[in-house]
Design a protein around this motif. Structure first.
Motif, PDB file in Angstrom:
ATOM      1  N   ILE A 241       0.835  -1.202   0.000  1.00  0.00           N
ATOM      2  CA  ILE A 241       0.000   0.000   0.000  1.00  0.00           C
ATOM      3  C   ILE A 241       0.872   1.255   0.000  1.00  0.00           C
ATOM      4  O   ILE A 241       0.631   2.200  -0.755  1.00  0.00           O
ATOM      5  CB  ILE A 241      -0.939   0.002   1.226  1.00  0.00           C
ATOM      6  N   ALA A 242       1.890   1.246   0.833  1.00  0.00           N
ATOM      7  CA  ALA A 242       2.787   2.405   0.909  1.00  0.00           C
ATOM      8  C   ALA A 242       3.483   2.650  -0.429  1.00  0.00           C
ATOM      9  O   ALA A 242       3.587   3.800  -0.895  1.00  0.00           O
ATOM     10  CB  ALA A 242       3.818   2.188   2.015  1.00  0.00           C
ATOM     11  N   GLU A 243       3.951   1.581  -1.046  1.00  0.00           N
ATOM     12  CA  GLU A 243       4.632   1.720  -2.338  1.00  0.00           C
ATOM     13  C   GLU A 243       3.687   2.292  -3.387  1.00  0.00           C
ATOM     14  O   GLU A 243       4.063   3.181  -4.167  1.00  0.00           O
ATOM     15  CB  GLU A 243       5.159   0.363  -2.792  1.00  0.00           C
ATOM     16  N   ALA A 244       2.436   1.797  -3.408  1.00  0.00           N
ATOM     17  CA  ALA A 244       1.471   2.283  -4.399  1.00  0.00           C
ATOM     18  C   ALA A 244       1.136   3.757  -4.170  1.00  0.00           C
ATOM     19  O   ALA A 244       0.840   4.496  -5.115  1.00  0.00           O
ATOM     20  CB  ALA A 244       0.203   1.446  -4.346  1.00  0.00           C
ATOM     21  N   ALA A 245       1.180   4.189  -2.901  1.00  0.00           N
ATOM     22  CA  ALA A 245       0.906   5.597  -2.579  1.00  0.00           C
ATOM     23  C   ALA A 245       2.162   6.458  -2.642  1.00  0.00           C
ATOM     24  O   ALA A 245       2.105   7.659  -2.349  1.00  0.00           O
ATOM     25  CB  ALA A 245       0.286   5.693  -1.189  1.00  0.00           C
ATOM     26  N   GLU A 246       3.289   5.834  -2.967  1.00  0.00           N
ATOM     27  CA  GLU A 246       4.567   6.514  -3.139  1.00  0.00           C
ATOM     28  C   GLU A 246       5.067   7.159  -1.841  1.00  0.00           C
ATOM     29  O   GLU A 246       5.531   8.310  -1.820  1.00  0.00           O
ATOM     30  CB  GLU A 246       4.476   7.560  -4.259  1.00  0.00           C
ATOM     31  N   ILE A 247       4.950   6.386  -0.755  1.00  0.00           N
ATOM     32  CA  ILE A 247       5.543   6.809   0.512  1.00  0.00           C
ATOM     33  C   ILE A 247       6.293   5.622   1.099  1.00  0.00           C
ATOM     34  O   ILE A 247       6.144   4.480   0.636  1.00  0.00           O
ATOM     35  CB  ILE A 247       4.485   7.293   1.527  1.00  0.00           C
TER      36      ILE A 247
END
Length: 201
Positions: A36-42
């Motif tokens: 999820i973090a990777e997809a949200a770029e964080i």
């Protein structure tokens, strides 16, 4: 809102949007916080600055809806009764956001039925909201509600919204018109609370 607050709000929404897409595409259990973090770029660590868990992410506006209800109680008019303020709170919450009838809401409902951890979190959210709202109602209407009757009225309100929403989301099809769903939700909730208009002195 300050620039920092706006940035945080955008990041928070990006996490919700990313999680919704990943849960739908890959499955809830198969999706990790890191995904999820990777997809949200964080960064994965940054995720926990916004949400404590995947389960919490599924209920992003729960606190805001409780606050809308608390605000409606506080801003009640002299002639407003307990039912009036609860319906006003529902109207304020749906006017501020259509999350309650969004694709996330449909996904959340499905996961509540199929994932024990999500079902547990939903119960925690619901019980905490019911306690807070009931306490505020009892304080606001001491001549009309006891703590017990305030708890019962709040239960009727939350149960009415939850029960109606479940049927509406199942029947609406994809994606469903938010305005139509919100109007139907309010009508159903008014029906659920109608006995309290005459039942509360």
């Amino acid at each position: 809102m300050s620039l920092r607050d706006r940035k945080r709000a955008r990041t928070r929404q990006a996490l919700v949007d990313a999680a919704t897409e990943l849960f739908e595409r890959n499955g809830y259990q198969e999706t990790t916080v890191a995904d999820i973090a990777e997809a949200a770029e964080i960064g994965a660590r940054t995720f926990f600055s916004y949400f404590a868990s995947k389960e919490e992410l599924l209920f992003p506006e729960a606190d805001a809806r409780v606050q809308a209800t608390v605000d409606a109680i506080a801003m009640r008019g002299p002639d407003d009764g307990p039912v009036d303020v609860l319906l006003a709170a529902l109207g304020a919450a749906t006017a501020a956001s259509d999350e309650i009838v969004s694709p996330l809401a449909r996904l959340r409902l499905r996961l509540i039925h199929t994932v024990p951890a999500v079902r547990g979190r939903a119960l925690q959210v619901q019980l905490a909201a019911a306690r807070e709202i009931a306490e505020r109602l009892a304080e606001a209407f001491p001549d009309r509600l006891t703590r017990v009757s305030a708890g019962a009225l709040t239960g009727a309100f939350i149960g009415g919204v939850t029960g109606a929403l479940e049927v509406l989301l199942e029947e609406a099809g994809e994606p469903g018109d938010p305005a139509v769903l919100e109007a139907a939700l309010r009508t159903a909730t008014e029906v659920a609370l109608a006995p309290w208009r005459t039942g509360v002195p």
